[in-house]
Scaffold this active site. Structure first.
Site, PDB file in Angstrom:
ATOM      1  N   ASN A 136      63.825  18.990-114.956  1.00 17.42           N
ATOM      2  CA  ASN A 136      64.579  19.652-114.151  1.00 17.42           C
ATOM      3  C   ASN A 136      63.726  20.204-113.011  1.00 17.42           C
ATOM      4  O   ASN A 136      62.553  20.464-112.755  1.00 17.42           O
ATOM      5  CB  ASN A 136      65.724  20.409-114.194  1.00 17.42           C
ATOM      6  CG  ASN A 136      66.195  20.939-112.905  1.00 17.42           C
ATOM      7  OD1 ASN A 136      66.297  20.922-111.635  1.00 17.42           O
ATOM      8  ND2 ASN A 136      66.827  22.809-112.666  1.00 17.42           N
ATOM      9  N   GLY A 137      64.026  19.081-111.353  1.00 13.05           N
ATOM     10  CA  GLY A 137      62.636  19.359-110.212  1.00 13.05           C
ATOM     11  C   GLY A 137      62.292  17.800-109.894  1.00 13.05           C
ATOM     12  O   GLY A 137      63.343  16.673-110.117  1.00 13.05           O
ATOM     13  N   ARG A 147      78.332  23.235-112.443  1.00 12.41           N
ATOM     14  CA  ARG A 147      76.611  22.497-112.466  1.00 12.41           C
ATOM     15  C   ARG A 147      77.062  21.744-110.824  1.00 12.41           C
ATOM     16  O   ARG A 147      76.277  21.521-110.447  1.00 12.41           O
ATOM     17  CB  ARG A 147      75.549  23.354-112.581  1.00 12.41           C
ATOM     18  CG  ARG A 147      75.372  24.076-113.093  1.00 12.41           C
ATOM     19  CD  ARG A 147      73.673  23.528-114.326  1.00 12.41           C
ATOM     20  NE  ARG A 147      72.731  22.953-113.360  1.00 12.41           N
ATOM     21  CZ  ARG A 147      71.764  24.092-112.500  1.00 12.41           C
ATOM     22  NH1 ARG A 147      71.823  25.468-113.004  1.00 12.41           N
ATOM     23  NH2 ARG A 147      70.281  23.951-112.037  1.00 12.41           N
ATOM     24  N   LYS A 152      82.438  28.663 -89.971  1.00 18.76           N
ATOM     25  CA  LYS A 152      81.945  28.957 -91.009  1.00 18.76           C
ATOM     26  C   LYS A 152      83.180  30.587 -91.082  1.00 18.76           C
ATOM     27  O   LYS A 152      84.004  30.468 -92.312  1.00 18.76           O
ATOM     28  CB  LYS A 152      80.701  29.818 -91.367  1.00 18.76           C
ATOM     29  CG  LYS A 152      79.409  28.380 -91.835  1.00 18.76           C
ATOM     30  CD  LYS A 152      80.221  28.051 -92.876  1.00 18.76           C
ATOM     31  CE  LYS A 152      80.422  27.307 -93.315  1.00 18.76           C
ATOM     32  NZ  LYS A 152      79.579  25.959 -93.095  1.00 18.76           N
ATOM     33  N   CYS A 190      69.701  20.344-112.251  1.00 16.42           N
ATOM     34  CA  CYS A 190      70.000  20.131-113.581  1.00 16.42           C
ATOM     35  C   CYS A 190      70.006  20.880-115.243  1.00 16.42           C
ATOM     36  O   CYS A 190      69.279  21.250-114.299  1.00 16.42           O
ATOM     37  CB  CYS A 190      69.043  18.575-114.431  1.00 16.42           C
ATOM     38  SG  CYS A 190      68.615  17.058-112.585  1.00 16.42           S
ATOM     39  N   GLU A 206      78.626  25.965 -85.875  1.00 16.86           N
ATOM     40  CA  GLU A 206      78.856  26.209 -87.299  1.00 16.86           C
ATOM     41  C   GLU A 206      79.195  27.524 -87.226  1.00 16.86           C
ATOM     42  O   GLU A 206      79.116  27.953 -88.796  1.00 16.86           O
ATOM     43  CB  GLU A 206      77.490  25.877 -87.862  1.00 16.86           C
ATOM     44  CG  GLU A 206      76.758  26.442 -89.234  1.00 16.86           C
ATOM     45  CD  GLU A 206      77.937  25.619 -90.527  1.00 16.86           C
ATOM     46  OE1 GLU A 206      78.583  24.380 -89.635  1.00 16.86           O
ATOM     47  OE2 GLU A 206      77.844  25.592 -91.444  1.00 16.86           O
ATOM     48  N   HIS A 247      84.341  28.786 -67.615  1.00 17.19           N
ATOM     49  CA  HIS A 247      85.456  27.549 -67.315  1.00 17.19           C
ATOM     50  C   HIS A 247      86.093  27.465 -67.852  1.00 17.19           C
ATOM     51  O   HIS A 247      87.179  26.785 -68.043  1.00 17.19           O
ATOM     52  CB  HIS A 247      84.806  25.576 -67.833  1.00 17.19           C
ATOM     53  CG  HIS A 247      83.608  26.023 -66.502  1.00 17.19           C
ATOM     54  ND1 HIS A 247      83.904  25.800 -64.914  1.00 17.19           N
ATOM     55  CD2 HIS A 247      82.111  25.771 -66.936  1.00 17.19           C
ATOM     56  CE1 HIS A 247      81.981  25.926 -64.400  1.00 17.19           C
ATOM     57  NE2 HIS A 247      81.606  25.745 -66.077  1.00 17.19           N
ATOM     58  N   LYS A 270      86.029  20.051-101.377  1.00 18.45           N
ATOM     59  CA  LYS A 270      84.726  19.967-101.232  1.00 18.45           C
ATOM     60  C   LYS A 270      84.472  18.478-100.295  1.00 18.45           C
ATOM     61  O   LYS A 270      83.793  18.169 -99.437  1.00 18.45           O
ATOM     62  CB  LYS A 270      83.733  20.053-102.400  1.00 18.45           C
ATOM     63  CG  LYS A 270      82.348  20.079-102.444  1.00 18.45           C
ATOM     64  CD  LYS A 270      81.737  21.307-101.798  1.00 18.45           C
ATOM     65  CE  LYS A 270      80.040  21.527-101.504  1.00 18.45           C
ATOM     66  NZ  LYS A 270      79.905  22.263-100.641  1.00 18.45           N
ATOM     67  N   GLU A 320      86.680  29.178 -91.719  1.00 16.44           N
ATOM     68  CA  GLU A 320      87.267  28.093 -92.490  1.00 16.44           C
ATOM     69  C   GLU A 320      87.323  29.193 -93.808  1.00 16.44           C
ATOM     70  O   GLU A 320      88.236  28.883 -94.761  1.00 16.44           O
ATOM     71  CB  GLU A 320      86.372  27.152 -93.203  1.00 16.44           C
ATOM     72  CG  GLU A 320      85.027  27.481 -93.715  1.00 16.44           C
ATOM     73  CD  GLU A 320      84.281  26.123 -94.049  1.00 16.44           C
ATOM     74  OE1 GLU A 320      84.635  24.919 -94.320  1.00 16.44           O
ATOM     75  OE2 GLU A 320      82.668  26.293 -93.794  1.00 16.44           O
ATOM     76  N   TRP A 359      71.373  16.120-112.063  1.00 15.19           N
ATOM     77  CA  TRP A 359      71.899  15.788-111.028  1.00 15.19           C
ATOM     78  C   TRP A 359      71.328  15.132-110.679  1.00 15.19           C
ATOM     79  O   TRP A 359      69.882  15.221-110.102  1.00 15.19           O
ATOM     80  CB  TRP A 359      71.952  16.927-110.553  1.00 15.19           C
ATOM     81  CG  TRP A 359      72.139  17.167-108.571  1.00 15.19           C
ATOM     82  CD1 TRP A 359      70.792  17.631-108.222  1.00 15.19           C
ATOM     83  CD2 TRP A 359      73.489  17.459-108.056  1.00 15.19           C
ATOM     84  NE1 TRP A 359      71.488  17.243-106.785  1.00 15.19           N
ATOM     85  CE2 TRP A 359      72.806  17.083-106.803  1.00 15.19           C
ATOM     86  CE3 TRP A 359      75.252  17.119-108.772  1.00 15.19           C
ATOM     87  CZ2 TRP A 359      74.219  16.917-106.062  1.00 15.19           C
ATOM     88  CZ3 TRP A 359      76.181  17.730-107.321  1.00 15.19           C
ATOM     89  CH2 TRP A 359      75.278  17.065-105.813  1.00 15.19           C
TER      90      TRP A 359
HETATM   91  C1  F6R Z   1      82.580  22.843 -93.883  1.00 17.59           C
HETATM   92  C2  F6R Z   1      82.742  21.345 -94.599  1.00 17.59           C
HETATM   93  C3  F6R Z   1      83.148  20.690 -94.276  1.00 17.59           C
HETATM   94  C4  F6R Z   1      82.307  19.478 -94.501  1.00 17.59           C
HETATM   95  C5  F6R Z   1      82.975  18.100 -94.068  1.00 17.59           C
HETATM   96  C6  F6R Z   1      82.074  16.905 -93.983  1.00 17.59           C
HETATM   97  O1  F6R Z   1      81.847  24.125 -94.415  1.00 17.59           O
HETATM   98  O2  F6R Z   1      81.924  22.026 -95.339  1.00 17.59           O
HETATM   99  O3  F6R Z   1      83.168  21.150 -92.939  1.00 17.59           O
HETATM  100  O4  F6R Z   1      80.722  19.308 -93.203  1.00 17.59           O
HETATM  101  O5  F6R Z   1      84.061  18.311 -95.073  1.00 17.59           O
HETATM  102  O6  F6R Z   1      81.433  16.212 -95.069  1.00 17.59           O
HETATM  103  P1  F6R Z   1      80.368  15.833 -95.391  1.00 17.59           P
HETATM  104  O7  F6R Z   1      78.794  16.882 -95.446  1.00 17.59           O
HETATM  105  O8  F6R Z   1      80.017  15.578 -97.479  1.00 17.59           O
HETATM  106  O9  F6R Z   1      80.522  14.527 -95.129  1.00 17.59           O
END
Ligand code: F6R
Length: 611
Positions: A100-101, A27, A488, A2, A484, A507, A606, A491, A74
């Site tokens: 906050n916390g 934030r 990363k 927050c 993963e 394979h 996001k 992307e 938040w």
């Molecule tokens: C990768 C990333 C995406 C999300 C995906 C699902 O860094 O952020 O692959 O993981 O779009 O998003 P959520 O977790 O919000 O369902």
């Protein structure tokens, strides 16, 4: 998490508060509120949603007064509503608190305060603090500072607090325990905030409170004490950052900042869920033991990075509980006609809580009669309304598009959930449970150790930044790390990257290995260490450059590595919580080498709210 702002001085407090809150907007938050003190009374306005909603409400109801506190929330406890927004007041409306916390023992304190006649008006943990301080002042007739000292002695958890009292128009009390509080040093006013950006318009000289310190702030003076009440000398720091750097706490990008926030994210996700006897309590999961005994299958559904945490969770749940677990991409799940009934438990994972495919999977599972638990980072998100139970990850807002700290927090939440199931079902003996929980508790410090590899990872990133392809391989939960790591990298650096089960390489994908292709191999998270070494030999024989994630002191790995990242020892099922970190940093530094912006990769959002 927050945002907090406080002001006391000769000017009207409200414009200072709003200006500071605006600087904390980056934030992300879900509601906002202010309280201003004037002539022995506190006046409060709070609104769910954007700061604009609060400002619109204030335009009808301008608040006069030269002391005040403001907050952008938040949510952690209770949905983002007007009533749950901060500041919170005590029953006499004399004490106002922003926080906050997370207060771990708020439930116990709340019950006690209710039995003493206090009336509560929100679902938050923060209201307990206001009521507690108010009740101490009423019963003992002490000052705000004394009452705050006594109250924090009863609070467990993390708290950055700022408190004012209607009858103390020249005093703000601020407390820091595991949550940042920065005091502004000016000659005529008292300023305090949870982040430097909120102070920059007024001063560049700040006093960041140390952990377990409390400050009494008056116009032009700051007194800092430890929690035992001893005065401590405080150091004034001159801030050179501009606003953009201040928002990122001096990091170049939010993604890097968030990678470095992972110890705290992991700590917060465990907070209040494991007691001194190593017993796990998940307040949000209210199914009875009989309900849990009735579960004969678990299905994990998620997308992207969340799918990878689900992949690691499948291993953990099956290992601890022996309940069979299926893993589905949420975008595939309902179209394959999955077999579900009231004995099925669906775990839906989405950091945003808004991913369209995952929401649709939840609705489908519910229609089929399954129980649904959601794992999410966002209180009040759509998934929390649709699921039967919700386990929050408490990683705090994540601004970088690439998921980092929310991924580690998911892994922690899912491991806790797996252990909780085993505990409730009596599937795990006490000594093993204890040992595993101790290993989880060690993680935040171990994450710090891994973060210290930053320099090494950055050097490696320089070497491979021009690669055309990257291959990531692993087995067991190491495969989730490999997938993963590849996600990363692709992307944010736009380099083609494949995450593969190491045993599958021969394979087909091994055809991609040629001179100098970087291959990242995760040597942990599997019982098949020898086989992993064999896979590394295979790719080396074909000219690959090997980047190995290995246990500390692994001499055999050293002999096979072009780059070696040595990881602290933990339980095999917990290794993804450490082993993913160098891969997050690798992706980040490769993107930087290539001149790309890691926070805003092309074509990505996001939260993905379309199917
Ligand atoms: C990768 C990333 C995406 C999300 C995906 C699902 O860094 O952020 O692959 O993981 O779009 O998003 P959520 O977790 O919000 O369902």
């Amino acid at each position: 998490m927050c945002g907090i702002v406080g002001y006391v001085g000769n000017e009207q407090a409200l414009p200072v508060l709003i200006q500071g809150m605006r600087q904390l907007e980056y934030r992300g938050y879900d509601s906002a509120g202010v309280t201003v003190g004037d002539k022995g009374e506190l006046h409060r306005v709070r609104r769910a949603g954007q700061l604009g909603n609060l400002e619109a409400a204030l335009s009808d109801d301008g608040l006069n007064g030269t002391i005040g506190i403001g907050h952008t929330r938040w949510a952690t406890h209770g949905a983002p509503t007007d009533a749950n927004a901060h500041p919170h007041l005590d029953s006499n409306r004399k004490v106002a608190v922003v926080h906050n916390g997370i207060i771990e023992n708020f439930d116990v304190l709340k019950k006690r305060l209710i039995s003493e006649g206090m009336e509560f008006h929100s679902e938050t943990d923060t209201e307990v603090i206001a009521q507690l301080i108010g009740s101490i002042i009423t019963s003992k007739g002490c000052s705000l500072l004394e009452a705050t000292f006594e109250a924090i002695g009863q609070l467990e958890g993390a708290f950055g607090l700022v408190v004012i009292h209607a009858d103390a128009p020249d005093t703000i009390v601020a407390v820091r325990q595991d949550s940042p509080i920065i005091v502004g040093a000016t000659s005529d006013a008292g300023l305090v905030a949870s982040g430097i950006p909120a102070l920059l318009a007024y001063t560049r000289d700040v006093v960041p409170l140390e952990n377990r310190q409390i400050a009494e702030i008056k116009p032009g003076s700051v007194r800092v004490m430890d929690f035992e009440g001893n005065d401590v000398a405080s150091e004034v720091v001159h801030v050179e950052w501009d606003l953009d750097a201040a928002e990122k706490s001096g990091y170049e990008d939010f993604m890097l900042k968030e990678i470095f926030e992972q110890p705290e994210a992991v700590r917060n996700t465990m907070r209040g869920r494991i007691d001194a006897q190593h017993h796990i309590t998940l307040d949000e999961v209210t199914w009875s033991r009989d309900d849990l005994l009735g579960i004969n299958k678990i299905v994990v559904v998620a997308c992207g990075t969340s799918f990878h945490s689900g992949m690691a969770a499948k291993h953990a749940i099956e290992h601890y509980t022996r309940i069979p677990v299926e893993l589905d991409l949420a975008s595939e799940f309902r179209y394959r006609g999955p077999v579900l009934d009231d004995q099925s438990l669906v775990i839906a994972i989405a950091q945003s809580g808004e991913t369209a495919d995952t929401l649709a999977a939840v609705r489908f599972a519910k229609e089929m009669g399954a129980k649904v638990v959601a794992i999410t980072n966002v209180v009040g998100s759509s998934i929390t309304r649709d699921a039967d139970a919700v386990l929050f990850t408490h990683a705090g807002p994540e601004i970088g598009v690439a998921a980092t700290k929310t991924f580690l927090a998911q892994l922690v939440a899912l491991n806790l959930f797996a252990l909780y199931l085993a505990q409730e079902l009596g599937m795990m003996d006490a000594a093993k449970l204890r040992e595993t929980i101790d290993a989880m508790r060690a993680l935040p410090d171990q994450i710090e150790e891994v973060l210290a590899l930053q320099g090494e990872v950055q050097r490696a990133a320089k070497r491979y930044a021009d690669a055309r392809d990257f291959i990531f391989i692993g087995r067991g939960v190491g495969m989730a790390v490999a997938l993963e790591g590849a996600l990363k990298l692709k992307e944010i650096s736009y380099i083609h990257a494949e995450g593969y089960a190491a045993g599958e390489l021969k394979h087909g994908a091994i055809a991609l290995i040629e001179e100098d292709v970087p291959v990242v191999a995760i040597l942990r998270g599997t019982t098949l260490y020898e086989k992993m070494l064999g896979n590394v030999q295979e790719v080396r024989a074909r000219g690959a450059q090997t980047i190995l994630i290995a246990p500390q002191g692994d001499e055999r790995a050293r002999l096979l590595a072009n780059e070696l990242f040595e990881m602290p020892v933990t339980k095999p099922l917990l290794t993804p919580i450490l082993d993913t970190i160098p891969l997050q940093m690798l992706a980040y530094f490769v993107a930087k080498e290539r001149g790309l912006s890691p926070d805003k990769p092309r074509n990505l959002a996001k939260s993905v709210t379309v199917e």
